[in-house]
Design an enzyme around this catalytic site. Structure first.
Site, short mmCIF file in Angstrom:
data_model
loop_
_atom_site.label_atom_id
_atom_site.label_comp_id
_atom_site.label_asym_id
_atom_site.label_seq_id
_atom_site.Cartn_x
_atom_site.Cartn_y
_atom_site.Cartn_z
N PHE A 15 -0.04 -11.05 -0.18
CA PHE A 15 -1.28 -11.70 -0.61
C PHE A 15 -1.54 -11.48 -2.11
CE2 PHE A 15 -6.05 -10.61 -0.62
CZ PHE A 15 -6.43 -11.88 -1.04
N ALA A 87 3.56 -2.62 0.30
CA ALA A 87 2.91 -1.64 1.16
C ALA A 87 2.67 -2.25 2.53
CB ALA A 87 1.57 -1.20 0.57
N THR A 134 -5.82 1.50 -3.53
CA THR A 134 -7.03 1.00 -2.89
C THR A 134 -8.19 1.97 -3.03
OG1 THR A 134 -7.96 0.63 -0.68
CG2 THR A 134 -6.03 1.98 -0.77
N GLU A 136 -9.90 2.78 -0.64
CA GLU A 136 -10.03 3.47 0.66
C GLU A 136 -9.58 4.92 0.58
OE1 GLU A 136 -9.00 1.07 4.06
OE2 GLU A 136 -9.34 -0.78 2.94
N TYR A 159 -3.69 4.40 7.16
CA TYR A 159 -3.42 3.56 5.98
C TYR A 159 -3.89 4.26 4.71
CZ TYR A 159 -4.35 0.03 2.37
OH TYR A 159 -4.42 -0.65 1.17
N SER A 160 -5.18 4.66 4.68
CA SER A 160 -5.71 5.22 3.43
C SER A 160 -5.06 6.58 3.13
CB SER A 160 -7.23 5.32 3.46
OG SER A 160 -7.70 6.03 4.56
N LYS A 163 -1.79 5.78 1.47
CA LYS A 163 -2.00 5.32 0.09
C LYS A 163 -2.41 6.50 -0.80
CE LYS A 163 -1.80 1.69 -1.45
NZ LYS A 163 -0.69 0.88 -2.02
N LYS A 198 -6.92 -10.22 8.42
CA LYS A 198 -8.00 -9.55 7.70
C LYS A 198 -9.29 -10.34 7.91
CE LYS A 198 -5.04 -6.59 5.81
NZ LYS A 198 -4.40 -6.55 4.53
N GLY A 292 -12.70 5.51 13.84
CA GLY A 292 -12.89 6.14 12.52
C GLY A 292 -13.32 5.17 11.44
P1 NAD Z 1 0.13 -7.59 1.99
O1 NAD Z 1 0.28 -6.87 3.28
O2 NAD Z 1 -0.38 -8.98 1.97
O3 NAD Z 1 1.56 -7.63 1.25
C1 NAD Z 1 2.42 -6.54 1.20
C2 NAD Z 1 3.80 -7.04 0.77
O4 NAD Z 1 4.68 -5.90 0.72
C3 NAD Z 1 4.42 -8.05 1.75
O5 NAD Z 1 4.96 -9.13 1.03
C4 NAD Z 1 5.51 -7.24 2.46
O6 NAD Z 1 6.60 -8.03 2.87
C5 NAD Z 1 5.90 -6.25 1.36
N1 NAD Z 1 6.50 -5.01 1.92
C6 NAD Z 1 6.02 -4.27 2.96
N2 NAD Z 1 6.85 -3.23 3.19
C7 NAD Z 1 7.86 -3.32 2.28
C8 NAD Z 1 9.01 -2.52 2.00
N3 NAD Z 1 9.29 -1.43 2.74
N4 NAD Z 1 9.82 -2.89 0.98
C9 NAD Z 1 9.53 -4.00 0.23
N5 NAD Z 1 8.46 -4.79 0.46
C10 NAD Z 1 7.64 -4.46 1.47
O7 NAD Z 1 -0.73 -6.63 1.07
P2 NAD Z 1 -1.80 -6.99 -0.07
O8 NAD Z 1 -3.12 -7.17 0.56
O9 NAD Z 1 -1.24 -8.05 -0.94
O10 NAD Z 1 -1.82 -5.61 -0.86
C11 NAD Z 1 -0.92 -5.35 -1.93
C12 NAD Z 1 -1.17 -3.97 -2.47
O11 NAD Z 1 -2.51 -3.86 -2.92
C13 NAD Z 1 -0.97 -2.85 -1.43
O12 NAD Z 1 -0.38 -1.76 -2.07
C14 NAD Z 1 -2.40 -2.52 -0.99
O13 NAD Z 1 -2.49 -1.18 -0.59
C15 NAD Z 1 -3.17 -2.78 -2.28
N6 NAD Z 1 -4.59 -3.18 -2.12
C16 NAD Z 1 -4.92 -4.21 -1.28
C17 NAD Z 1 -6.26 -4.59 -1.18
C18 NAD Z 1 -6.70 -5.75 -0.31
O14 NAD Z 1 -7.91 -5.99 -0.18
N7 NAD Z 1 -5.79 -6.51 0.29
C19 NAD Z 1 -7.24 -3.92 -1.93
C20 NAD Z 1 -6.85 -2.87 -2.77
C21 NAD Z 1 -5.51 -2.53 -2.87
P1 TYD Z 2 -10.36 -5.73 6.83
O1 TYD Z 2 -10.35 -7.13 6.32
O2 TYD Z 2 -9.37 -5.33 7.88
O3 TYD Z 2 -10.26 -4.78 5.55
P2 TYD Z 2 -10.47 -3.16 5.45
O4 TYD Z 2 -10.42 -2.57 6.80
O5 TYD Z 2 -9.29 -2.76 4.61
O6 TYD Z 2 -11.77 -2.98 4.74
O7 TYD Z 2 -11.81 -5.42 7.41
C1 TYD Z 2 -12.95 -5.60 6.61
C2 TYD Z 2 -14.13 -5.14 7.44
O8 TYD Z 2 -14.32 -6.03 8.54
C3 TYD Z 2 -13.96 -3.76 8.04
O9 TYD Z 2 -15.22 -3.10 8.03
C4 TYD Z 2 -13.54 -4.03 9.47
C5 TYD Z 2 -14.24 -5.34 9.78
N1 TYD Z 2 -13.53 -6.26 10.71
C6 TYD Z 2 -14.22 -6.83 11.77
O10 TYD Z 2 -15.43 -6.56 11.98
N2 TYD Z 2 -13.56 -7.69 12.59
C7 TYD Z 2 -12.24 -8.00 12.41
O11 TYD Z 2 -11.67 -8.79 13.21
C8 TYD Z 2 -11.55 -7.41 11.30
C9 TYD Z 2 -10.09 -7.72 11.06
C10 TYD Z 2 -12.24 -6.54 10.47
#
Ligand code: NAD
Ligand code: TYD
Length: 353
Positions: A15, A87, A134, A136, A159-160, A163, A198, A292
């Protein structure tokens, strides 16, 4: 041969990574961008279709956990910089399968750190290892207060915790081996190409298909939402101007309880789909809470704003509307990622090469 700067972006088919790769490929023709991704369920090369044939963009399928492979590609390409996003990223999956998170997020990050250290050994000048993390890692806030760069780590989900561990290792490589690192910790992102497990894309997808919208617990948990392209801008700034050894918090200053957010999405979706006001809200279903479940995340991003001049560009309603429009206009993408058909894309595009 080229004297272009070589940048390795990991997780670029995911993403946030796909937004970062597209931004760098388009904005920095002087760079050669390598996108390394394992293509797990969350990685999708269709996210990169617009740039896949541009020169100075190379996709490498690989696993950051594989030390021999990682050392090999560093030796071959001699990267100048790394932006590490790969990740396992979904909290609920980490609750059912923590080991996968330990492997990729901790072992994989350490393998990548080692590969950079081995390659840059003795010549760290003009090199940078940028680790994306993150908010988190800081744990859960009560009703008041914000996470700053000085907040003590207190991760509470697998997860957190994974990280947080990777952040500690990145800092350890800075202190122990003088690896030139920088870290950022960002709040929840939203926008296009977000995998529909998500909250926001799942809600959009379920409303579209008239399926129940699962809200955990009472929907009182609070998240600070940031438009993904604003995160990509921050990553660009920090990669180029962030100080070595420093950490930057990134956030939207945009706190919403889950239930208020879901109601807002319901209103936007009713309007966009031409449904009677109140139709989508009827789909809201309260379900068993996440184990949690962290109550509240909120980021103080004043260091990034004051030192590097970054600010979020969009109001939330505007960003959500853009996001809903994108999902409605990209039905095929949504159907493909939910059916798993996109996984065949890689086979088709790359296996023959
Ligand atoms: P995502 O799950 O959409 O994408 C993760 C990517 O990593 C995927 O393309 C997957 O194929 C690749 N991947 C997973 N395991 C791998 C491995 N062993 N080797 C190589 N590639 C691998 O995640 P995202 O939401 O785009 O998050 C990207 C980064 O940003 C992560 O490190 C996440 O912790 C961090 N982050 C995400 C958010 C959020 O809201 N999504 C917020 C803060 C930080
Ligand atoms: P999520 O998008 O999984 O992100 P994160 O857990 O990393 O914050 O979830 C965002 C918030 O929404 C979190 O408080 C959990 C809640 N949630 C729901 O209530 N229903 C759902 O189906 C999902 C996936 C998340």
């Amino acid at each position: 041969m080229t004297d272009k700067k070589k940048i390795l972006i990991t997780g670029g088919a995911g993403f946030i990574g796909s937004h970062v790769v597209k931004r760098f490929v388009r904005n920095y023709p002087d760079y050669q961008i390598f996108n390394l991704d394992k293509l797990t369920y969350a990685g999708n090369l269709e996210n990169l279709r617009e740039i896949e044939n541009l020169p100075y963009y190379t996709f490498i399928k690989g696993d950051i956990v594989d030390a021999e492979f990682m050392n090999g590609i560093f030796a071959e390409h001699q990267f100048d910089g790394v932006i590490h996003l790969a990740a396992e990223s979904h909290v609920d999956r980490s609750i059912t399968n923590p080991l996968e998170f330990i492997m990729t997020n901790i072992v994989g990050t350490t393998t990548l750190l080692n590969a950079a250290k081995n390659c840059w050994n003795g010549n760290m000048e003009n090199k940078k290892f940028y680790h994306i993390s993150t908010d988190e890692v800081f744990g859960s806030l009560g009703k008041e207060g914000f996470f700053t760069e000085k907040t003590a780590y207190d991760p509470r989900s697998p997860y957190s915790a994974s990280k947080a561990s990777s952040d500690h290792l990145v800092r350890a490589y800075f202190h122990t081996y003088k690896l030139p690192v920088v870290i950022s910790n960002c709040s929840n992102n939203y926008g296009s190409y977000h995998f529909p497990e998500k909250l926001i894309p799942l809600t959009i997808n379920n409303i579209k298909n008239n399926k129940p919208i699962p809200v955990y617990g009472k929907g009182e948990n609070v998240r600070d939402w940031l438009f993904v392209e604003d995160h990509a801008v921050a990553i660009d700034l920090i990669f180029h101007k962030g100080k070595i050894g420093e950490t930057y918090n990134i956030g939207g200053n945009n706190e919403w309880t889950n239930i208020d957010l879901v109601h807002l999405l319901c209103r936007i979706m009713d309007e966009k789909l031409g449904r009677e006001p109140g139709t989508s809200a009827k789909l809201i279903t309260f379900v068993t809470d996440r184990a949690g479940h962290d109550l509240r995340y909120a980021i103080d991003s004043s260091k990034l704003q004051n030192e590097l001049g970054w600010a979020p560009s969009l109001q939330f309603e505007e960003g959500l509307e853009k996001t809903v429009d994108w999902y409605l206009a990209n039905e095929e993408w949504l159907n493909d990622v939910t059916s798993g058909a996109y996984q065949k894309y890689y086979e088709k595009m790359y296996h023959k090469r």
